[in-house]
Design a protein around this motif. Structure first.
Motif, PDB file in Angstrom:
ATOM      1  N   SER A 150      74.485  30.846  47.743  1.00  0.00           N
ATOM      2  CA  SER A 150      74.740  32.284  47.847  1.00  0.00           C
ATOM      3  C   SER A 150      74.677  32.618  49.327  1.00  0.00           C
ATOM      4  N   ARG A 151      75.794  33.102  49.849  1.00  0.00           N
ATOM      5  CA  ARG A 151      75.866  33.320  51.299  1.00  0.00           C
ATOM      6  C   ARG A 151      76.441  34.701  51.600  1.00  0.00           C
ATOM      7  N   GLY A 152      75.624  35.478  52.303  1.00  0.00           N
ATOM      8  CA  GLY A 152      76.075  36.672  52.950  1.00  0.00           C
ATOM      9  C   GLY A 152      76.344  37.858  52.073  1.00  0.00           C
ATOM     10  N   PRO A 153      77.158  38.779  52.617  1.00  0.00           N
ATOM     11  CA  PRO A 153      77.817  38.727  53.923  1.00  0.00           C
ATOM     12  C   PRO A 153      76.938  39.207  55.076  1.00  0.00           C
ATOM     13  N   ILE A 225      69.915  24.098  46.759  1.00  0.00           N
ATOM     14  CA  ILE A 225      70.354  25.494  46.802  1.00  0.00           C
ATOM     15  C   ILE A 225      70.348  25.945  48.246  1.00  0.00           C
ATOM     16  N   ASP A 226      71.477  26.470  48.726  1.00  0.00           N
ATOM     17  CA  ASP A 226      71.417  27.074  50.056  1.00  0.00           C
ATOM     18  C   ASP A 226      71.713  28.561  49.973  1.00  0.00           C
ATOM     19  N   SER A 227      70.935  29.315  50.743  1.00  0.00           N
ATOM     20  CA  SER A 227      71.051  30.770  50.761  1.00  0.00           C
ATOM     21  C   SER A 227      71.149  31.225  52.208  1.00  0.00           C
ATOM     22  N   GLU A 237      79.673  32.513  46.769  1.00  0.00           N
ATOM     23  CA  GLU A 237      78.748  32.064  45.711  1.00  0.00           C
ATOM     24  C   GLU A 237      79.450  30.946  44.958  1.00  0.00           C
ATOM     25  N   ARG A 238      78.774  29.838  44.758  1.00  0.00           N
ATOM     26  CA  ARG A 238      79.436  28.673  44.203  1.00  0.00           C
ATOM     27  C   ARG A 238      78.406  27.822  43.463  1.00  0.00           C
ATOM     28  N   ILE A 239      78.825  27.162  42.395  1.00  0.00           N
ATOM     29  CA  ILE A 239      77.928  26.283  41.637  1.00  0.00           C
ATOM     30  C   ILE A 239      78.663  24.983  41.342  1.00  0.00           C
ATOM     31  N   GLU A 240      77.984  23.877  41.598  1.00  0.00           N
ATOM     32  CA  GLU A 240      78.567  22.571  41.318  1.00  0.00           C
ATOM     33  C   GLU A 240      77.547  21.782  40.494  1.00  0.00           C
ATOM     34  N   VAL A 241      77.997  21.229  39.392  1.00  0.00           N
ATOM     35  CA  VAL A 241      77.102  20.452  38.531  1.00  0.00           C
ATOM     36  C   VAL A 241      77.697  19.065  38.359  1.00  0.00           C
ATOM     37  N   TYR A 242      76.933  18.080  38.779  1.00  0.00           N
ATOM     38  CA  TYR A 242      77.373  16.688  38.826  1.00  0.00           C
ATOM     39  C   TYR A 242      76.592  15.908  37.776  1.00  0.00           C
ATOM     40  N   GLU A 249      82.754  22.676  38.587  1.00  0.00           N
ATOM     41  CA  GLU A 249      82.492  23.641  39.647  1.00  0.00           C
ATOM     42  C   GLU A 249      82.878  25.052  39.224  1.00  0.00           C
ATOM     43  N   SER A 250      81.984  25.974  39.471  1.00  0.00           N
ATOM     44  CA  SER A 250      82.326  27.394  39.449  1.00  0.00           C
ATOM     45  C   SER A 250      82.706  27.735  40.877  1.00  0.00           C
ATOM     46  N   GLY A 251      84.008  27.816  41.116  1.00  0.00           N
ATOM     47  CA  GLY A 251      84.513  27.818  42.484  1.00  0.00           C
ATOM     48  C   GLY A 251      84.514  29.171  43.169  1.00  0.00           C
ATOM     49  N   ARG A 252      84.854  29.130  44.427  1.00  0.00           N
ATOM     50  CA  ARG A 252      84.998  30.371  45.186  1.00  0.00           C
ATOM     51  C   ARG A 252      86.073  31.232  44.536  1.00  0.00           C
TER      52      ARG A 252
END
Lengths: 336, 336, 336, 336
Positions: A150-153, A225-227, A237-242, A249-252
């Motif tokens: 989750s980044r910004g703005p 997790i990066d914030s 906001e993006r989610i990647e599950v490997y 991926e829940s993409g941009r």
């Protein structure tokens, strides 16, 4: 028609007011805010009554359910009152910044049969929900690694940051909920690190604006997790599950699918300018689910316990940040 | 080792020289060009002999096969000589600009058992070949609609355009071949329209630089092709095949997978600067297939008949452009 | 509050009813439909009055404006009546299938000062509008080539097709409008070709389901349009504008930004299941613009003349299809 | 022509042999391997001499430079011998698994003027190099956060894992180098966590297969790295650099740009099947740079010190993994 009372007439309160008015099965009965003028503005021409006193709401037999979107320090009291008044609750996060207060009110809720729906509306984002469904269906096999961000703005005012409990309790908490929900596991350990890189005033307020959190799941799966509080390209906001069988991926999400080719560049329209524009549709979707809960048509989800879990992870993340080492996560309901 | 003689030491000739030298099963025996210096430069330190006289090549028993990459007006004569000399041929397109000359030499080839491999190297492009394979396997069901395009990046010199036979015979011919090959059908009708929009000198030369061609397939499937001589964003080549069960695309190929997010834009690295950079790998791949043909290991593909078909479509497109109406395509081998 | 009367309580009528009810500055005064029950269902609990008689609407002084979403054969009459009654109109396309009737009513409108807003709501699609703005701002330089497409997902019932005027007047007409609008030019010539490839019943009804149309612009720019009635991958709509300075695309819009990587495949969620789901947001956006027109706040756009242009292109396309040659487009307002 | 001797005739040795033979300015003088047959196979028909004795190579005055691609335990000895023999070296990573041995040979190299080029060929990947150039040029402003990943496709044999030094020293080391290089900083602290999730035999060998490493840069920037030994969708390598002015990504590289639309899915061709196919072009590019170093035309890059840095980070990561806490990174050249 279900009659809803709204506590809080600030920005998010007005978003909920619109959901309540726009929903075919609900009406807005009351708007309650310490600021009478704000309450009147939110009520507008909806016919809702306005008050500065919660007691007026509880006294009205017509009120079936309430939405708590007032300032954080009022959540726990209003929750207690709602439980005693037997009204279903849609409650914005967090429950309270004082974890002992959180535990106390959680106990009250658990001892009652009042449904408390936590406002983790991102669970109703179409992208995130599709990823959750796919992972639950085993489409990526056993989960081994996750990455959420989750980044910004831009950072909220320092005055807000001081009251917010800091980045982990205010921003990252949504990702703590999403990670647990998608993995279907309660993380057992957290390592957190971060810094105030964008504004010294954030450091002065005892907070950080750029952080990495690593969660360990009981299965051994890892989650990073990066914030970031400030993002030079909108809200990301993006989610990647490997997992053992693939990655999802829940993409941009772009604002538009418009692209221009010129010279040696391909230029696409970018992301939403803010977090609200990105997740705006989730408020109405989550409210609709809440109405279903009140009507007894759908199971309660996300629950207060989900809110509690996310807060416990946030507490442990704060502890890890200060101790500069990984920290075990203690859950209230495990201890009790 | 197969010994190859190369006719033509210009740009494409030197590309073929590199393929011949780099291939593990071939050696470059001769470079023949009207310009002795050019031939010597192309031969370099490869040990190849150099001549301005084709007769020297035909007289050398060591020569197993030839690559014809000389100027267009020499292709037919060299093809005839190769057939008479019994040497396998890799021939750059077109066969000749005079369609009667084309028919005559095609008859010679068909009466012989000399393999003539047409230099439609795009059939060996990894993207295009995968689309061909998928369509042939029925992955999109019955083909109903196709869209092919070739754009830019800049018009060749007008002196070249005058000699080239014009946009359809020089540029679009590759797409005529790809369309027929992928559809597995010989188009029966063509409608062509176009204009010189980028440079009046192209109109003065009797040619166009921007065009649309519509082909009708015997199955009723339609194919639209756009060709542009100038493209402000590099060289763009794309194929889309739409059928009863879905659609498949040979997409734009970026030079790099590098993307930058900033402000409200997402900026990716763009396309190749020119057609050669885009299709460079196809020359070695097609040459390798030719070596397999010479060795008797793989079937001949694309053949002179494929070259003939593409030229017949181009002829009909030119006729349609001038007549300003759809024109039936007459194939030599159907008439004979 | 502006009071709106709605003609037509079918599928699109109900979409408009929702726009009217949901708009903060309008109320739904009447629903008029030949089917009283349908009208009542559309009116629902909105408080709107219901009638089968247009005269009731015109007699009501409270009605400020009307939305015509009834069957095509009623559009012209209702337009005439609205002009005489001095009520602003939002009119679904087409104006009428009889081109003489179209010209007559267009003359009436042009002689009046009644604003008639044509329901080409796609102009309010966020992607298409951004492309229009960019092209108008010169972001791609001089327009030289365009490609528009509208595909699927499935053909309407043959009974509808018989009444609809056929693919060009029913489906492609939206792209005729978009092409003219984005290019800022009225095309001068059209070549159309097509076939019924998906269902013989469509051919029996005298129509086609798969077509290519080539438009020539006065500047010499070319425009290719493909339309398909059936699409095996949802509803696909795309616009590409190629000019002297670059290319811009209104790209495919996915339902979700969710992608799964597994084995040698990357699998993304696809397109919308139907045209309505794809363009649903454009109805409210276009209605909002119409309200602005009624309020005198925004210029009228798209106008009846835009509707007329698109129909004239469609007429010429039908003529070209039957004559099997390019046809000049005659515009009513040029001739008058 | 520069004469190169090759140590090691295994898989990577043969890759280097092809680079040497294919380079216009080098010839393969010797192939030296403990397995004479392997050496002969690698030499093939290149004319290179073959030996099992390094001394033969050092004794040959014709040899200008050497490539060390033999087993890891021979690297340090061969480096020492090359320094004493004054031959330029291209050395595969790692230098040695014994960090004291690494320091000793590094001191020898630093005391000499022999250029030692470390085989971190990923620095010559077109995507990664473009990201490095953009970050160095300030295109993303001050670096605040990075994410690098290397995944799959399958774990090497356990026998290899036992000898390799483990995941951090064998796989993640490349990302340690890329992160430092792109950030232009030497990380000061590392936190590492991981597990053996894919195969218990990997745990039995004392290693992990799924890990997260967090690096802290002196500027305060954070870097998260995930490494997986098994990947169900091919080989995945990606770099994201987030800064005060935007974000740039070295994205996933597909094998082909081919996409199929069908039903509700969009299916694209995926990633490369293995790490080698993904980075194959970097070997020739790095070798070409090495030839430039030998010729004195380009500066040495990456150097032995770059190799040393990456190994020091890997050592600290291993220490962190075992200590289960963040660990400061001690650099040899800082201590000396």
């Amino acid at each position: 028609m279900t009659t809803i009372a709204l506590f809080g007439a600030g920005f998010i309160g007005r978003v909920h007011a619109a959901s309540i008015v726009g929903h075919p099965r609900t009406r807005l009965g009351w708007v309650c805010d310490v600021d009478q003028t704000a309450a009147e503005r939110a009520a507008g021409s909806t016919g809702a009554r306005v008050t500065t006193e919660p007691a007026d709401v509880w006294a009205d037999d017509q009120v079936d359910a309430v939405v708590i979107a007032s300032s954080t320090d009022t959540h726990a009291d209003l929750l207690s009152q709602a439980v005693r008044a037997g009204r279903a609750v849609y409650c914005e996060k967090p429950i309270d910044l004082d974890i002992d207060r959180v535990r106390a009110v959680a106990a009250e809720v658990q001892d009652s049969d009042v449904p408390v729906f936590m406002g983790f509306s991102r669970r109703y984002d179409a992208n995130h929900a599709a990823v959750h469904a796919a992972v639950t269906d085993g489409d990526v096999g056993e989960v081994e690694l996750m990455h959420l961000l989750s980044r910004g703005p831009e950072a909220p005012p320092v005055s807000y940051i001081r009251r917010s409990g800091g980045q982990f309790r205010d921003q990252t908490i949504h990702l703590f909920d999403l990670a647990s929900w998608i993995a279907g596991q309660d993380p057992v350990e957290v390592y957190a690190t971060g810094a105030a890189l964008t504004d010294p005033a954030i450091a002065d307020a005892g907070d950080i604006d750029t952080s990495i959190v690593v969660l360990t799941m009981p299965s051994g799966a890892l989650c990073q997790i990066d914030s970031c509080r400030r993002c030079a390209y909108g809200y990301d906001e993006r989610i990647e599950v490997y997992g053992s069988a693939g990655m999802i991926e829940s993409g941009r999400k772009p604002v538009r699918e418009v692209t221009r080719w010129t010279g040696d560049q391909i230029i696409s329209h970018g992301l939403h300018p803010g977090w609200f524009e990105r997740i705006e549709p989730t408020f109405a979707a989550a409210f609709d689910a809440f109405v279903g809960v009140v009507d007894g048509q759908v199971p309660l989800y996300p629950s207060l316990q989900d809110g509690l879990r996310a807060q416990m992870i946030a507490e442990a993340a704060v502890a890890s940040l200060h101790a500069h080492r990984p920290v075990e996560i203690a859950y209230y309901w495990q201890a009790s």
